[in-house]
Scaffold this motif. Structure first.
Motif, PDB file in Angstrom:
ATOM      1  N   CYS A  24       0.804  -1.213   0.000  1.00  0.00           N
ATOM      2  CA  CYS A  24       0.000   0.000   0.000  1.00  0.00           C
ATOM      3  C   CYS A  24       0.840   1.268   0.000  1.00  0.00           C
ATOM      4  CB  CYS A  24      -0.940   0.016   1.206  1.00  0.00           C
ATOM      5  SG  CYS A  24      -0.089   0.027   2.793  1.00  0.00           S
ATOM      6  N   SER A  25       2.144   1.133   0.006  1.00  0.00           N
ATOM      7  CA  SER A  25       3.020   2.301  -0.003  1.00  0.00           C
ATOM      8  C   SER A  25       2.702   3.175  -1.216  1.00  0.00           C
ATOM      9  CB  SER A  25       4.483   1.853  -0.044  1.00  0.00           C
ATOM     10  OG  SER A  25       5.330   2.961   0.002  1.00  0.00           O
ATOM     11  N   GLY A  26       2.377   4.407  -0.961  1.00  0.00           N
ATOM     12  CA  GLY A  26       2.045   5.331  -2.034  1.00  0.00           C
ATOM     13  C   GLY A  26       0.566   5.404  -2.367  1.00  0.00           C
ATOM     14  N   VAL A  27      -0.247   4.528  -1.785  1.00  0.00           N
ATOM     15  CA  VAL A  27      -1.692   4.524  -2.016  1.00  0.00           C
ATOM     16  C   VAL A  27      -2.336   5.515  -1.054  1.00  0.00           C
ATOM     17  CG1 VAL A  27      -3.789   3.098  -1.971  1.00  0.00           C
ATOM     18  CG2 VAL A  27      -1.633   2.125  -2.768  1.00  0.00           C
ATOM     19  N   ALA A  28      -3.352   6.202  -1.505  1.00  0.00           N
ATOM     20  CA  ALA A  28      -4.044   7.182  -0.658  1.00  0.00           C
ATOM     21  C   ALA A  28      -4.529   6.520   0.627  1.00  0.00           C
ATOM     22  CB  ALA A  28      -5.225   7.784  -1.403  1.00  0.00           C
ATOM     23  N   THR A  29      -4.234   7.161   1.727  1.00  0.00           N
ATOM     24  CA  THR A  29      -4.614   6.644   3.043  1.00  0.00           C
ATOM     25  C   THR A  29      -6.109   6.406   3.144  1.00  0.00           C
ATOM     26  OG1 THR A  29      -2.771   7.805   4.020  1.00  0.00           O
ATOM     27  CG2 THR A  29      -4.514   7.157   5.502  1.00  0.00           C
ATOM     28  N   ALA A  30      -6.902   7.254   2.543  1.00  0.00           N
ATOM     29  CA  ALA A  30      -8.365   7.147   2.626  1.00  0.00           C
ATOM     30  C   ALA A  30      -8.874   5.793   2.133  1.00  0.00           C
ATOM     31  CB  ALA A  30      -9.014   8.273   1.839  1.00  0.00           C
ATOM     32  N   VAL A  31      -8.134   5.125   1.263  1.00  0.00           N
ATOM     33  CA  VAL A  31      -8.540   3.811   0.749  1.00  0.00           C
ATOM     34  C   VAL A  31      -8.693   2.813   1.896  1.00  0.00           C
ATOM     35  CG1 VAL A  31      -7.732   1.818  -0.607  1.00  0.00           C
ATOM     36  CG2 VAL A  31      -7.546   4.132  -1.536  1.00  0.00           C
ATOM     37  N   PHE A  32      -7.886   2.962   2.926  1.00  0.00           N
ATOM     38  CA  PHE A  32      -7.857   1.994   4.014  1.00  0.00           C
ATOM     39  C   PHE A  32      -8.766   2.366   5.186  1.00  0.00           C
ATOM     40  CE2 PHE A  32      -4.197   1.545   1.425  1.00  0.00           C
ATOM     41  CZ  PHE A  32      -4.165   0.180   1.217  1.00  0.00           C
ATOM     42  N   PHE A  33      -9.512   3.439   5.021  1.00  0.00           N
ATOM     43  CA  PHE A  33     -10.473   3.875   6.028  1.00  0.00           C
ATOM     44  C   PHE A  33     -11.820   4.085   5.360  1.00  0.00           C
ATOM     45  CE2 PHE A  33      -6.342   4.685   7.662  1.00  0.00           C
ATOM     46  CZ  PHE A  33      -6.440   4.315   8.980  1.00  0.00           C
ATOM     47  N   PRO A  34     -12.491   2.979   4.969  1.00  0.00           N
ATOM     48  CA  PRO A  34     -13.727   3.061   4.192  1.00  0.00           C
ATOM     49  C   PRO A  34     -14.852   3.761   4.948  1.00  0.00           C
ATOM     50  CG  PRO A  34     -13.050   0.775   4.514  1.00  0.00           C
ATOM     51  CD  PRO A  34     -12.094   1.632   5.250  1.00  0.00           C
ATOM     52  N   VAL A  35     -15.590   4.547   4.194  1.00  0.00           N
ATOM     53  CA  VAL A  35     -16.775   5.229   4.720  1.00  0.00           C
ATOM     54  C   VAL A  35     -17.919   5.017   3.749  1.00  0.00           C
ATOM     55  CG1 VAL A  35     -15.497   6.982   5.992  1.00  0.00           C
ATOM     56  CG2 VAL A  35     -16.083   7.387   3.620  1.00  0.00           C
ATOM     57  N   THR A  36     -19.129   5.286   4.194  1.00  0.00           N
ATOM     58  CA  THR A  36     -20.287   5.080   3.328  1.00  0.00           C
ATOM     59  C   THR A  36     -20.877   6.388   2.823  1.00  0.00           C
ATOM     60  OG1 THR A  36     -21.715   5.003   5.262  1.00  0.00           O
ATOM     61  CG2 THR A  36     -20.888   2.895   4.440  1.00  0.00           C
ATOM     62  N   ALA A  37     -20.221   7.499   3.016  1.00  0.00           N
ATOM     63  CA  ALA A  37     -20.761   8.808   2.654  1.00  0.00           C
ATOM     64  C   ALA A  37     -21.100   8.927   1.163  1.00  0.00           C
ATOM     65  CB  ALA A  37     -19.785   9.909   3.050  1.00  0.00           C
ATOM     66  N   ASP A  38     -20.341   8.268   0.287  1.00  0.00           N
ATOM     67  CA  ASP A  38     -20.591   8.398  -1.148  1.00  0.00           C
ATOM     68  C   ASP A  38     -21.563   7.349  -1.685  1.00  0.00           C
ATOM     69  OD1 ASP A  38     -19.007   6.173  -0.994  1.00  0.00           O
ATOM     70  OD2 ASP A  38     -17.433   6.925  -2.308  1.00  0.00           O
ATOM     71  N   GLY A  39     -22.168   6.580  -0.795  1.00  0.00           N
ATOM     72  CA  GLY A  39     -23.146   5.596  -1.224  1.00  0.00           C
ATOM     73  C   GLY A  39     -22.573   4.226  -1.503  1.00  0.00           C
ATOM     74  N   VAL A  40     -21.253   4.098  -1.589  1.00  0.00           N
ATOM     75  CA  VAL A  40     -20.640   2.797  -1.814  1.00  0.00           C
ATOM     76  C   VAL A  40     -20.561   2.091  -0.460  1.00  0.00           C
ATOM     77  CG1 VAL A  40     -18.561   1.592  -2.565  1.00  0.00           C
ATOM     78  CG2 VAL A  40     -19.298   3.670  -3.742  1.00  0.00           C
ATOM     79  N   PRO A  41     -21.066   0.877  -0.364  1.00  0.00           N
ATOM     80  CA  PRO A  41     -20.997   0.174   0.916  1.00  0.00           C
ATOM     81  C   PRO A  41     -19.561   0.061   1.425  1.00  0.00           C
ATOM     82  CG  PRO A  41     -22.398  -1.000  -0.615  1.00  0.00           C
ATOM     83  CD  PRO A  41     -21.719   0.101  -1.398  1.00  0.00           C
ATOM     84  N   ALA A  42     -19.390   0.277   2.708  1.00  0.00           N
ATOM     85  CA  ALA A  42     -18.056   0.222   3.309  1.00  0.00           C
ATOM     86  C   ALA A  42     -17.399  -1.133   3.054  1.00  0.00           C
ATOM     87  CB  ALA A  42     -18.135   0.511   4.797  1.00  0.00           C
ATOM     88  N   ALA A  43     -18.187  -2.205   3.013  1.00  0.00           N
ATOM     89  CA  ALA A  43     -17.628  -3.536   2.773  1.00  0.00           C
ATOM     90  C   ALA A  43     -16.974  -3.621   1.398  1.00  0.00           C
ATOM     91  CB  ALA A  43     -18.714  -4.601   2.899  1.00  0.00           C
ATOM     92  N   MET A  44     -17.569  -2.954   0.405  1.00  0.00           N
ATOM     93  CA  MET A  44     -16.983  -2.961  -0.937  1.00  0.00           C
ATOM     94  C   MET A  44     -15.682  -2.177  -0.938  1.00  0.00           C
ATOM     95  SD  MET A  44     -20.320  -2.596  -3.381  1.00  0.00           S
ATOM     96  CE  MET A  44     -19.374  -2.544  -4.891  1.00  0.00           C
ATOM     97  N   GLU A  45     -15.674  -1.047  -0.243  1.00  0.00           N
ATOM     98  CA  GLU A  45     -14.456  -0.249  -0.160  1.00  0.00           C
ATOM     99  C   GLU A  45     -13.385  -1.007   0.619  1.00  0.00           C
ATOM    100  OE1 GLU A  45     -15.230   3.698   1.245  1.00  0.00           O
ATOM    101  OE2 GLU A  45     -16.474   4.179  -0.483  1.00  0.00           O
TER     102      GLU A  45
END
Length: 112
Positions: A24-45
């Motif tokens: 994950c080095s270099g990957v946006a940190t937000a990828v590893f802290f899933p949220v449901t605000a955008d409608g995508v289920p946290a489980a999918m993220e």
């Protein structure tokens, strides 16, 4: 977009040997802290984040870090919060069972 946890992987002090080797080095940190605000289920993220962990050469060091710190949010070592909590509960139960068995064995030995 939600702000990542202050415990995000990119701002924790840790030895460079495992962090530098992480998939994950270099990957946006937000990828590893899933949220449901955008409608995508946290489980999918979370599944997307876990895909990095699946090929990571230092996944066990990452998980060890998350379990010993402890990290209460996000995907660490291929496990999300709930999975890490279940792992810790199982380890605590196993340790308690072992202590109980040792006490019973000690009592049986001293009674003999």
């Amino acid at each position: 977009m939600a702000r990542p946890s202050r415990y995000a992987p990119d701002n924790l002090p840790r030895s460079p040997e495992w962090r530098d080797e992480a998939a994950c080095s270099g990957v946006a940190t937000a990828v590893f802290f899933p949220v449901t605000a955008d409608g995508v289920p946290a489980a999918m993220e979370a599944a997307y984040a876990k895909a990095f962990c699946a090929v990571c050469p230092v996944v066990s060091a990452c998980l060890e870090h998350a379990l010993t710190q402890p990290e209460n949010a996000g995907v660490w070592g291929g496990l999300d919060e709930g999975e890490r909590a279940a792992l810790l509960r199982a380890a605590r139960r196993a340790a308690e069972e072992q202590r109980r068995e040792e006490r019973e064995n000690d009592n049986a030995t001293s009674a003999a």
